[in-house]
Design a protein around this motif. Sequence first.
Motif, PDB file in Angstrom:
ATOM      1  N   UNK A  14       0.843  -1.195   0.000  1.00  0.00           N
ATOM      2  CA  UNK A  14       0.000   0.000   0.000  1.00  0.00           C
ATOM      3  C   UNK A  14       0.880   1.246   0.000  1.00  0.00           C
ATOM      4  N   UNK A  15       0.342   2.371  -0.464  1.00  0.00           N
ATOM      5  CA  UNK A  15      -0.995   2.556  -1.004  1.00  0.00           C
ATOM      6  C   UNK A  15      -1.136   1.946  -2.403  1.00  0.00           C
ATOM      7  N   UNK A  16      -2.250   1.297  -2.619  1.00  0.00           N
ATOM      8  CA  UNK A  16      -2.521   0.616  -3.880  1.00  0.00           C
ATOM      9  C   UNK A  16      -3.690   1.296  -4.583  1.00  0.00           C
ATOM     10  N   UNK A  17      -3.520   1.543  -5.885  1.00  0.00           N
ATOM     11  CA  UNK A  17      -4.583   2.154  -6.685  1.00  0.00           C
ATOM     12  C   UNK A  17      -5.205   1.124  -7.620  1.00  0.00           C
ATOM     13  N   UNK A  18      -6.509   1.074  -7.629  1.00  0.00           N
ATOM     14  CA  UNK A  18      -7.226   0.304  -8.635  1.00  0.00           C
ATOM     15  C   UNK A  18      -7.617   1.228  -9.761  1.00  0.00           C
ATOM     16  N   UNK A  19      -7.502   0.757 -10.999  1.00  0.00           N
ATOM     17  CA  UNK A  19      -7.770   1.599 -12.163  1.00  0.00           C
ATOM     18  C   UNK A  19      -8.718   0.893 -13.123  1.00  0.00           C
ATOM     19  N   UNK A  20      -9.693   1.630 -13.609  1.00  0.00           N
ATOM     20  CA  UNK A  20     -10.614   1.112 -14.624  1.00  0.00           C
ATOM     21  C   UNK A  20     -11.104   2.276 -15.463  1.00  0.00           C
ATOM     22  N   UNK A  21     -11.726   1.937 -16.579  1.00  0.00           N
ATOM     23  CA  UNK A  21     -12.237   2.970 -17.477  1.00  0.00           C
ATOM     24  C   UNK A  21     -13.690   2.697 -17.834  1.00  0.00           C
ATOM     25  N   UNK A  22     -14.324   3.709 -18.416  1.00  0.00           N
ATOM     26  CA  UNK A  22     -15.682   3.589 -18.930  1.00  0.00           C
ATOM     27  C   UNK A  22     -15.747   4.300 -20.271  1.00  0.00           C
ATOM     28  N   UNK A  23     -16.441   3.680 -21.214  1.00  0.00           N
ATOM     29  CA  UNK A  23     -16.698   4.379 -22.470  1.00  0.00           C
ATOM     30  C   UNK A  23     -15.845   3.990 -23.644  1.00  0.00           C
ATOM     31  N   UNK A  24     -15.400   2.749 -23.718  1.00  0.00           N
ATOM     32  CA  UNK A  24     -14.651   2.325 -24.908  1.00  0.00           C
ATOM     33  C   UNK A  24     -15.568   2.083 -26.105  1.00  0.00           C
ATOM     34  N   UNK A  25     -16.743   1.547 -25.878  1.00  0.00           N
ATOM     35  CA  UNK A  25     -17.611   1.128 -26.975  1.00  0.00           C
ATOM     36  C   UNK A  25     -18.519   2.201 -27.568  1.00  0.00           C
ATOM     37  N   UNK A  26     -18.871   3.268 -26.853  1.00  0.00           N
ATOM     38  CA  UNK A  26     -19.816   4.241 -27.406  1.00  0.00           C
ATOM     39  C   UNK A  26     -19.366   4.862 -28.723  1.00  0.00           C
ATOM     40  N   UNK A  27     -20.334   5.399 -29.447  1.00  0.00           N
ATOM     41  CA  UNK A  27     -20.062   6.083 -30.705  1.00  0.00           C
ATOM     42  C   UNK A  27     -19.716   7.550 -30.488  1.00  0.00           C
ATOM     43  N   UNK A  28     -19.979   8.053 -29.288  1.00  0.00           N
ATOM     44  CA  UNK A  28     -19.762   9.477 -29.020  1.00  0.00           C
ATOM     45  C   UNK A  28     -19.250   9.668 -27.602  1.00  0.00           C
ATOM     46  N   UNK A  29     -18.536  10.774 -27.421  1.00  0.00           N
ATOM     47  CA  UNK A  29     -18.061  11.134 -26.102  1.00  0.00           C
ATOM     48  C   UNK A  29     -16.685  10.602 -25.778  1.00  0.00           C
ATOM     49  N   UNK A  30     -16.100  11.093 -24.698  1.00  0.00           N
ATOM     50  CA  UNK A  30     -14.744  10.702 -24.305  1.00  0.00           C
ATOM     51  C   UNK A  30     -14.705   9.339 -23.653  1.00  0.00           C
ATOM     52  N   UNK A  32     -13.322   7.719 -20.173  1.00  0.00           N
ATOM     53  CA  UNK A  32     -13.004   8.241 -18.845  1.00  0.00           C
ATOM     54  C   UNK A  32     -12.446   7.113 -17.986  1.00  0.00           C
ATOM     55  N   UNK A  33     -11.351   7.388 -17.300  1.00  0.00           N
ATOM     56  CA  UNK A  33     -10.757   6.412 -16.394  1.00  0.00           C
ATOM     57  C   UNK A  33     -10.696   6.993 -14.991  1.00  0.00           C
ATOM     58  N   UNK A  34     -10.669   6.105 -14.016  1.00  0.00           N
ATOM     59  CA  UNK A  34     -10.526   6.530 -12.627  1.00  0.00           C
ATOM     60  C   UNK A  34      -9.488   5.667 -11.936  1.00  0.00           C
ATOM     61  N   UNK A  35      -8.776   6.270 -11.011  1.00  0.00           N
ATOM     62  CA  UNK A  35      -7.850   5.563 -10.124  1.00  0.00           C
ATOM     63  C   UNK A  35      -8.342   5.801  -8.703  1.00  0.00           C
ATOM     64  N   UNK A  36      -8.509   4.730  -7.952  1.00  0.00           N
ATOM     65  CA  UNK A  36      -9.040   4.840  -6.590  1.00  0.00           C
ATOM     66  C   UNK A  36      -8.127   4.111  -5.616  1.00  0.00           C
ATOM     67  N   UNK A  72      -8.436   9.816  -8.518  1.00  0.00           N
ATOM     68  CA  UNK A  72      -7.968  10.589  -9.662  1.00  0.00           C
ATOM     69  C   UNK A  72      -8.791  10.202 -10.882  1.00  0.00           C
ATOM     70  N   UNK A  73      -9.103  11.168 -11.722  1.00  0.00           N
ATOM     71  CA  UNK A  73      -9.878  10.920 -12.940  1.00  0.00           C
ATOM     72  C   UNK A  73      -9.090  11.404 -14.149  1.00  0.00           C
ATOM     73  N   UNK A  74      -9.069  10.587 -15.183  1.00  0.00           N
ATOM     74  CA  UNK A  74      -8.393  10.950 -16.426  1.00  0.00           C
ATOM     75  C   UNK A  74      -9.331  10.796 -17.612  1.00  0.00           C
ATOM     76  N   UNK A  75      -9.216  11.704 -18.551  1.00  0.00           N
ATOM     77  CA  UNK A  75     -10.103  11.700 -19.722  1.00  0.00           C
ATOM     78  C   UNK A  75      -9.273  11.751 -20.995  1.00  0.00           C
ATOM     79  N   UNK A 144     -19.762   6.730 -13.388  1.00  0.00           N
ATOM     80  CA  UNK A 144     -20.568   7.862 -12.933  1.00  0.00           C
ATOM     81  C   UNK A 144     -20.085   9.154 -13.572  1.00  0.00           C
ATOM     82  N   UNK A 145     -18.769   9.344 -13.624  1.00  0.00           N
ATOM     83  CA  UNK A 145     -18.214  10.569 -14.207  1.00  0.00           C
ATOM     84  C   UNK A 145     -18.571  10.683 -15.677  1.00  0.00           C
ATOM     85  N   UNK A 146     -18.404   9.594 -16.419  1.00  0.00           N
ATOM     86  CA  UNK A 146     -18.712   9.648 -17.845  1.00  0.00           C
ATOM     87  C   UNK A 146     -20.205   9.836 -18.100  1.00  0.00           C
ATOM     88  N   UNK A 147     -21.039   9.161 -17.316  1.00  0.00           N
ATOM     89  CA  UNK A 147     -22.483   9.315 -17.489  1.00  0.00           C
ATOM     90  C   UNK A 147     -22.900  10.767 -17.275  1.00  0.00           C
TER      91      UNK A 147
END
Length: 214
Positions: A14-30, A32-36, A72-75, A144-147
Motif C-alpha cells: 500500500x498505497x494501492x490504486x485500482x484503475x478502470x475505465x468507462x466508455x470504450x464502446x460508445x459512438x460518441x463522447x470521451x 473516462x478512467x478513474x484511479x481509486x 484521480x480521474x483521467x479523460x 458515474x463521471x462519464x455518465x
Amino acid sequence: MARPCFKIEKDFPEPLAGVDEAGCAPLAGPVVAAAVVLDRTRFPRGIDDSKALSAGDRESICARLYKVARIGVGIATVEEIDSLNIYWARMLAMSRAVEALGFDPAWVLVDGNRCPRWERPSKAIVAGDTKCRSIAAASIVAKVTRDRIMTEHALDHPGYGWESNKGYGTPEHYRGLDALGVTPLHRRSFAPVRACLEADGGTAMTAPAQLMAV
C-alpha cells in the motif's frame, strides 16, 4: 455471486490504486478512467463492478467514495480517440487518472489484460472489476463521471438519447444519426459514424442546440 474483495490487493504493498475505465464502446463522447486508493479499514459497502449496479447505487457509492478514498480521474477526448485509436486512448486516460491522484501509489492494479506503458509497479487483472474491490471502486467512479458528462452533452445535442444511452449505439442513437447527422462529439474513427459521414459526402455535422437557435 460474491462481490469484489481485498483478496487480490493483499498480495501488494500500500498505497494501492485500482484503475478502470468507462466508455470504450460508445459512438460518441470521451473515454473516462478513474484511479481509486481505498482505505481498507473504511470504505463504502456495496462496492461492485459498475455494470452490476443500478445508476442510483453507483451514484450513492461514488459520493461516499469521494469522502473516504483518494481518487484521480483521467479523460481522453474524442479527438484523441480518433487520433490514437480507442485502445491507446484508453491507456492514456488510465495514465492520466493515476497522475491525477497527486502522488505515486506503491502499486497499481489495472482492469484488463495489459497495463499502460509506464514505469509504475503494476499488474493487469482480467475482469478485475468483478474480483478486486479497488478496481471495482474505480469502475464506479469512471462510469458515474462519464455518465454525467454525456448527460450534460445531451442538453447541447438533443435527439440522440445521450441522457439515457450515454453515447452507446442504441436504436435511438442510430435514429438520431440518420436524422440529425454527426456532431463534434461523435467518434469519426468508429465505423457507424464514418458510414454516416460517407453517406452525407463527409460533411454531416450538427451544431449545439444553443447555436442552432441563434
